[in-house]
Design an enzyme around this catalytic site. Sequence first.
Site, PDB file in Angstrom:
ATOM      1  N   TYR A   1       3.091 120.440 -18.286  1.00  0.00           N
ATOM      2  CA  TYR A   1       4.011 121.341 -18.987  1.00  0.00           C
ATOM      3  C   TYR A   1       3.678 121.405 -20.470  1.00  0.00           C
ATOM      4  O   TYR A   1       3.584 122.491 -21.060  1.00  0.00           O
ATOM      5  CB  TYR A   1       5.449 120.859 -18.793  1.00  0.00           C
ATOM      6  CG  TYR A   1       6.476 121.715 -19.498  1.00  0.00           C
ATOM      7  CD1 TYR A   1       6.908 122.918 -18.935  1.00  0.00           C
ATOM      8  CD2 TYR A   1       7.017 121.328 -20.724  1.00  0.00           C
ATOM      9  CE1 TYR A   1       7.840 123.706 -19.579  1.00  0.00           C
ATOM     10  CE2 TYR A   1       7.952 122.119 -21.369  1.00  0.00           C
ATOM     11  CZ  TYR A   1       8.364 123.306 -20.793  1.00  0.00           C
ATOM     12  OH  TYR A   1       9.285 124.093 -21.448  1.00  0.00           O
TER      13      TYR A   1
ATOM     14  N   ASP B   1       6.557 139.524 -10.288  1.00  0.00           N
ATOM     15  CA  ASP B   1       5.978 138.226 -10.570  1.00  0.00           C
ATOM     16  C   ASP B   1       5.073 138.353 -11.789  1.00  0.00           C
ATOM     17  O   ASP B   1       4.144 139.166 -11.796  1.00  0.00           O
ATOM     18  CB  ASP B   1       5.165 137.765  -9.354  1.00  0.00           C
ATOM     19  CG  ASP B   1       4.704 136.326  -9.452  1.00  0.00           C
ATOM     20  OD1 ASP B   1       4.456 135.853 -10.585  1.00  0.00           O
ATOM     21  OD2 ASP B   1       4.572 135.668  -8.406  1.00  0.00           O
TER      22      ASP B   1
ATOM     23  N   THR C   1      19.804 124.575 -19.076  1.00  0.00           N
ATOM     24  CA  THR C   1      19.810 125.773 -18.243  1.00  0.00           C
ATOM     25  C   THR C   1      19.806 125.356 -16.771  1.00  0.00           C
ATOM     26  O   THR C   1      19.566 124.197 -16.436  1.00  0.00           O
ATOM     27  CB  THR C   1      18.564 126.638 -18.522  1.00  0.00           C
ATOM     28  OG1 THR C   1      17.399 125.954 -18.018  1.00  0.00           O
ATOM     29  CG2 THR C   1      18.413 126.904 -20.008  1.00  0.00           C
TER      30      THR C   1
END
Length: 275
Positions: free
Chosen positions: A151, A57, A186
């Site tokens: 974001y 992670d 994606t």
Amino acid sequence: MQKSIFITGGGSGIGRAMAKKFADEGWFVGIADRNQAGMEETSAMLSEGQCRTYKFDVTDRAAWDDALSSFTQHTGGRLDVLANNAGLPSGGPLTEVTHEELDLLLDVNLRAVFYGAKAAFPYLKAAAPGSCLLNTASAAAIHGMANQSVYGATKAGVKSMTESLEAEWMEYGIKSRSIMPSFIDTPLLQNPPNRSRNTPIRDSVMKAGFEFTPVETVAQEAWNAVHGDATHVLVGKTAKKMSFVAKWWPGYLKRRAKSLAKAHEKSEGRPASAG
């Protein structure tokens, strides 16, 4: 000596395309991801013995040190490029984003990028001149868009961090670069923007009229960024247009931002706001 690159988020999408591109150019590749199956698929696309995989992670600081230490044992201690590519997509109005989602996005898309840079610095310094920190930012950092407040803020932070480290690390012969792609088709775009919605991000992007850039194009621009002089490399027609318009016609960009907001509303069966 064979050059090496360590890529986070290498189990799919941009990271996988980067791994293939640099491997095709003869580099030794380190692939990091939380998705073991995805990493194995990426590894299978490369020549045998040309890469190593690391499941961890990126928000775990100690795991960074362990992964880079292990990887450089296979490269003679050399790390030429760290590609800080792992990231999470997110969208929707800020009022819909939970505090858990907010914290996770900040941790993965911004905090972990700093962790990677700090962990990689001694290796990049040893490989200099010509070594490079390569960060995956986004066209979302060019101008704030509706439903991308969190974001976009993380990617704007990555952009700013890249510029700062370009100034700080140039004395060591280390480049600091970012790639700024627009929408990339994606697997991540098959997910909804947040937990309160169920329509894939991809659907909203298409309804707003934005185009997708192939991952192979992003990988080529990543290669160009590592070997070029520009601090930021815009990737795709949409990103380049956004940059131009943000400078000369910001009003038009605001209208486009509204179109994306309306596309989100319509995709959930909500009445689009007027204006």
